[in-house]
Design a protein around this motif. Structure first.
Motif, PDB file in Angstrom:
ATOM      1  N   CYS A 189       0.768  -1.310   0.029  1.00  0.00           N
ATOM      2  CA  CYS A 189      -0.089  -0.021   0.039  1.00  0.00           C
ATOM      3  C   CYS A 189       0.815   1.410   0.005  1.00  0.00           C
ATOM      4  O   CYS A 189       0.570   2.094  -0.771  1.00  0.00           O
ATOM      5  CB  CYS A 189      -0.872   0.048   1.031  1.00  0.00           C
ATOM      6  N   TRP A 190       2.041   1.138   0.752  1.00  0.00           N
ATOM      7  CA  TRP A 190       2.811   2.291   0.843  1.00  0.00           C
ATOM      8  C   TRP A 190       3.596   2.472  -0.553  1.00  0.00           C
ATOM      9  O   TRP A 190       3.630   3.716  -1.269  1.00  0.00           O
ATOM     10  CB  TRP A 190       4.085   2.141   1.777  1.00  0.00           C
ATOM     11  N   ILE A 191       3.938   1.494  -1.080  1.00  0.00           N
ATOM     12  CA  ILE A 191       4.615   1.531  -2.539  1.00  0.00           C
ATOM     13  C   ILE A 191       3.530   2.103  -3.471  1.00  0.00           C
ATOM     14  O   ILE A 191       3.872   3.137  -4.310  1.00  0.00           O
ATOM     15  CB  ILE A 191       5.265   0.435  -3.134  1.00  0.00           C
ATOM     16  N   VAL A 192       2.462   1.254  -3.784  1.00  0.00           N
ATOM     17  CA  VAL A 192       1.518   1.559  -4.713  1.00  0.00           C
ATOM     18  C   VAL A 192       0.795   3.006  -4.454  1.00  0.00           C
ATOM     19  O   VAL A 192       0.678   3.792  -5.556  1.00  0.00           O
ATOM     20  CB  VAL A 192       0.402   0.208  -4.784  1.00  0.00           C
ATOM     21  N   LEU A 193       0.192   3.116  -3.294  1.00  0.00           N
ATOM     22  CA  LEU A 193      -0.551   4.357  -3.198  1.00  0.00           C
ATOM     23  C   LEU A 193       0.270   5.565  -2.568  1.00  0.00           C
ATOM     24  O   LEU A 193      -0.078   6.830  -3.183  1.00  0.00           O
ATOM     25  CB  LEU A 193      -1.726   4.171  -2.113  1.00  0.00           C
ATOM     26  N   GLY A 194       1.297   5.400  -1.723  1.00  0.00           N
ATOM     27  CA  GLY A 194       2.203   6.558  -1.284  1.00  0.00           C
ATOM     28  C   GLY A 194       3.280   6.901  -2.310  1.00  0.00           C
ATOM     29  O   GLY A 194       3.123   8.273  -2.667  1.00  0.00           O
ATOM     30  N   VAL A 195       4.050   5.840  -2.731  1.00  0.00           N
ATOM     31  CA  VAL A 195       5.113   6.221  -3.614  1.00  0.00           C
ATOM     32  C   VAL A 195       4.737   6.668  -4.937  1.00  0.00           C
ATOM     33  O   VAL A 195       4.835   7.791  -5.618  1.00  0.00           O
ATOM     34  CB  VAL A 195       6.178   5.358  -3.736  1.00  0.00           C
ATOM     35  N   ILE A 196       3.883   5.562  -5.816  1.00  0.00           N
ATOM     36  CA  ILE A 196       3.641   5.656  -7.072  1.00  0.00           C
ATOM     37  C   ILE A 196       2.488   6.620  -7.364  1.00  0.00           C
ATOM     38  O   ILE A 196       2.581   7.538  -8.126  1.00  0.00           O
ATOM     39  CB  ILE A 196       3.206   4.308  -7.707  1.00  0.00           C
ATOM     40  N   ALA A 197       1.223   6.362  -6.651  1.00  0.00           N
ATOM     41  CA  ALA A 197       0.182   7.272  -6.925  1.00  0.00           C
ATOM     42  C   ALA A 197       0.336   8.490  -6.109  1.00  0.00           C
ATOM     43  O   ALA A 197      -0.559   9.521  -6.459  1.00  0.00           O
ATOM     44  CB  ALA A 197      -1.007   6.551  -6.295  1.00  0.00           C
ATOM     45  N   GLY A 198       1.169   8.749  -5.274  1.00  0.00           N
ATOM     46  CA  GLY A 198       1.528  10.067  -4.647  1.00  0.00           C
ATOM     47  C   GLY A 198       0.162  10.250  -3.806  1.00  0.00           C
ATOM     48  O   GLY A 198       0.128  11.752  -3.428  1.00  0.00           O
ATOM     49  N   MET A 199      -0.197   9.503  -2.998  1.00  0.00           N
ATOM     50  CA  MET A 199      -1.754   9.755  -1.836  1.00  0.00           C
ATOM     51  C   MET A 199      -0.900   9.977  -0.661  1.00  0.00           C
ATOM     52  O   MET A 199       0.015   9.264  -0.382  1.00  0.00           O
ATOM     53  CB  MET A 199      -2.545   8.672  -2.264  1.00  0.00           C
ATOM     54  N   ASP A 200      -1.288  10.719  -0.005  1.00  0.00           N
ATOM     55  CA  ASP A 200      -0.860  11.130   1.339  1.00  0.00           C
ATOM     56  C   ASP A 200      -1.482  10.052   2.450  1.00  0.00           C
ATOM     57  O   ASP A 200      -2.485   9.604   2.198  1.00  0.00           O
ATOM     58  CB  ASP A 200      -1.325  12.708   1.872  1.00  0.00           C
TER      59      ASP A 200
END
Length: 364
Positions: free
Chosen positions: A317-328
């Protein structure tokens, strides 16, 4: 002549041991892969519920949905869409393997009905609770849901009188300690709004999956695991879509037509369905690899390897949502990462004696 025979037997035993060792290692790898796929399933599902019509519902809420509808009805709908996609992947796989006929034949058998019961527990209840918890508190809830092996062990003792030895009790204690460490981040003035409630809902998912594991153990012991997966995913998706979503539509919305309209919009939202198709594929691969890994390395070790999703879930979730998708909001405090790793160890202790992994087997 006798010396030649003894040498041949020794070489045969060595070859057999090497083959068994490779088979075990392959089973462990497959079971570990199931945990990784569960992490990606969680990430893609959450991402899908931010795209297309879901972005309108959760973002600007241009449809004017109530807070209860957004929390519970959309959670059930997201779970239903994912499980339907997962069921389609499972059916396609069964058809390619030539097992589609077996799937329909098993539905009306005792093991098939047991799998349906397990799916009804794990589908409408646990899967929906998991999605709701993810939306409320984020990936921090994933290690809490990983309590299901510990809960399953306790329920097996209560329901089926299965023995709990000292090692298993220690493992359960480690898992409970880990969950307390994670839960501590959900209290206090600096805790995000809704996190504590999300963690409590995640525990409901763990409770349901623990009970499902107890029930499904009987069914999967008597039918092909690939057929069992297909029955499980199909039942889960349809029960969510046909039972829970309309029920929540009646309770929290304006009736069945209201929920039907939401279902139609969800399945026709192209930008979201792409990610739901991926999350459904990862969910199917996770279950399939879990069952296959268990059959190759044993249920105890397979369960422990699958339990690594307590780490892989937040990580993916951190990689896909936080890093790639740029979600806080998808970065986790160090205590959660430590607790997730500790829970993985606790699950391993429940499943088996960790020291057995380091023992060398003697050549027969």
């Amino acid at each position: 002549m006798e010396a030649v025979s003894n040498k041949a037997n020794l070489e045969a035993n060595i070859a057999k041991q090497k083959l068994s060792s490779n088979f075990l290692k392959k089973g462990i790898f497959i079971a570990l892969f199931s945990g990784l796929m569960y992490g990606f399933y969680s990430a893609f599902l959450t991402l899908g519920m931010t795209k297309g019509i879901w972005g309108d519902w959760y973002g600007d809420n241009t449809a004017g949905l109530s807070a209860l509808v957004i929390t519970f009805l959309l959670g059930a709908l997201g779970s239903a869409v994912n499980d339907i996609c997962s069921a389609i992947w499972a059916i396609i796989y069964a058809a390619v393997k030539g097992k589609l006929g077996d799937f329909f034949r098993c539905l009306n058998t005792t093991p098939g009905r047991v799998m349906i019961l397990a799916a009804l527990i794990g589908g409408p209840i646990s899967s929906t609770a998991y999605v709701v918890a993810l939306k409320m508190a984020g990936s921090i809830v994933i290690p809490i849901t990983a309590l299901c092996p510990a809960i399953g062990a306790i329920l097996a003792r209560i329901l089926f009188k299965q023995k709990l030895n000292k090692r298993m009790i220690i493992g359960i204690g480690i898992c409970i300690l880990s969950s307390v460490m994670i839960g501590s981040t959900g209290v206090g003035a600096d805790a995000p709004e809704g996190m504590l409630i999300g963690l409590c809902i995640a525990f409901i998912a763990a409770l349901g999956w623990g009970f499902e594991g107890c029930v499904a153990g009987y069914g999967t012991a008597m039918i092909d695991s690939e057929i069992g997966i297909t029955i499980r995913q199909t039942t889960s998706g349809l029960s969510n879509l046909i039972i829970l979503v309309p029920l929540f539509g009646i309770i929290f919305g304006d009736g069945i037509k209201f929920s039907t309209d939401l279902v139609a919009q969800a399945f026709t939202s192209g930008p979201a369905m792409f990610w739901f198709a991926l999350s459904g594929l990862c969910a199917f691969l996770s279950y399939m690899c879990w069952y296959n890994g268990n059959s190759m390395c044993g249920a105890a070790l397979g369960m422990a390897c699958n339990g690594t999703f307590s780490f892989w879930g937040p990580f993916c979730c951190w990689i896909v949502l936080g890093v790639i998708a740029g979600m806080d909001g998808w970065a986790l405090p160090p205590i959660v990462w430590f607790a997730a790793l500790l829970m993985m160890f606790g699950i391993l202790v429940i499943a088996m004696n960790p020291m057995e992994l380091f023992k060398k087997k003697e050549v027969a």
